[in-house]
Design a protein around this motif. Structure first.
Motif, short mmCIF file in Angstrom:
data_model
loop_
_atom_site.label_atom_id
_atom_site.label_comp_id
_atom_site.label_asym_id
_atom_site.label_seq_id
_atom_site.Cartn_x
_atom_site.Cartn_y
_atom_site.Cartn_z
N LEU A 40 -8.57 3.28 -2.12
CA LEU A 40 -9.92 3.82 -2.30
C LEU A 40 -10.01 5.25 -1.79
O LEU A 40 -10.62 6.12 -2.44
N ILE A 41 -9.43 5.52 -0.63
CA ILE A 41 -9.45 6.87 -0.07
C ILE A 41 -8.70 7.83 -0.99
O ILE A 41 -9.16 8.96 -1.25
N LEU A 42 -7.55 7.40 -1.51
CA LEU A 42 -6.78 8.26 -2.42
C LEU A 42 -7.56 8.58 -3.68
O LEU A 42 -7.58 9.74 -4.13
N ILE A 43 -8.22 7.59 -4.26
CA ILE A 43 -9.00 7.83 -5.48
C ILE A 43 -10.11 8.84 -5.22
O ILE A 43 -10.36 9.74 -6.02
N LEU A 44 -10.78 8.70 -4.08
CA LEU A 44 -11.86 9.65 -3.76
C LEU A 44 -11.32 11.07 -3.60
O LEU A 44 -11.96 12.04 -4.03
#
Length: 251
Positions: free
Chosen positions: A222-226
């Motif tokens: 999730l952090i990477l996608i953001l």
């Protein structure tokens, strides 16, 4: 779209990566400077030859003429770095460019390995590998089968190791070992300064705690996608919480 706007503040002068104030552009040839006093006529009426006209009336009226006759008004000064605020101006003005996503991923992998290897050694006395080689058991079954007290202690050690590493390194100069190797740096969004200890701790907790407790795969993803989709600051959830950005270190 990122809407985080951190509070203004005067950055410490000793930080070598602070935003630098930009000098206003010189007036172009043939363009008169703006009148003194903020555009208001002096008390008692303008002196002879003043752009406010001989009668001291409205400088923009028909009798006095415009104070900028023969040229356009000078452009407003650019964002100054320290006290410009956020009224439609880019808070990244005067800072190094934002870090490339690929370099951020590599830096994070390096940091993960740096912490994971010592933890693997520390885990030996806690018997975390005791049944990892038994037939019919995978690593997840092994961890779940450990004595509850030993498992809890080792999990706490793991959380402290990751959070403390990221907090201390970021608060010291904005760089973990991975970021230093990749020539990156964490900076406060409002002024480009090194994050203080409180913001560094908040950033590290949001980054590591969910992943180490319950969401080992989902949370980093999730952090990477953001980071990949966030505009314009490429902020992950940990950056949004601490109001930080990751920038390239000037060469």
């Amino acid at each position: 779209m990122s809407t985080d706007q951190p509070p203004p503040g005067q950055p410490p002068e000793e930080d070598p990566f602070l935003k630098r104030p930009q000098e206003p552009p010189p007036p172009s040839a043939g363009q008169p400077p703006p009148p003194p006093g903020g555009g208001q006529p002096p008390p008692g009426g303008p002196p002879p030859g003043s752009p406010y006209g001989p009668s001291g009336g409205d400088p923009y009226g028909s009798s006095g003429g415009s104070p900028y006759d023969g040229g356009m008004p000078p452009p407003p000064p650019p964002y100054g770095g320290y006290g410009g605020g956020y009224g439609g101006t880019d808070p990244l003005s005067g800072m190094p460019p934002l870090a490339e996503s690929g370099r951020r991923i590599l830096a994070r992998l390096i940091d993960w390995v740096i912490i994971a290897i010592p933890l693997a050694v520390i885990g030996i006395p806690f018997d975390i590998y005791a049944r990892a080689t038994d037939d019919g058991n995978d690593f997840g079954d092994t961890v779940n089968s450990l004595n509850g007290g030993s498992q809890l202690v080792f999990q706490l050690i793991t959380i402290v190791a990751y959070v403390a590493y990221d907090t201390v390194m970021t608060a010291r100069n904005g760089q973990t070992i991975g970021k230093k190797l990749m020539k990156l740096r964490v900076a406060m969004l409002n002024d480009g300064s090194t994050p203080p200890m409180s913001q560094s701790l908040l950033r590290a907790v949001v980054l590591w705690l969910p992943a180490l407790i319950c969401c080992a795969c989902l949370w980093p993803l999730l952090i990477l996608i953001l980071i990949l989709v966030d505009k314009p600051y490429k902020q992950g959830l940990h950056d949004k919480a601490a109001k930080t950005v990751v920038v390239s270190v000037p060469q």
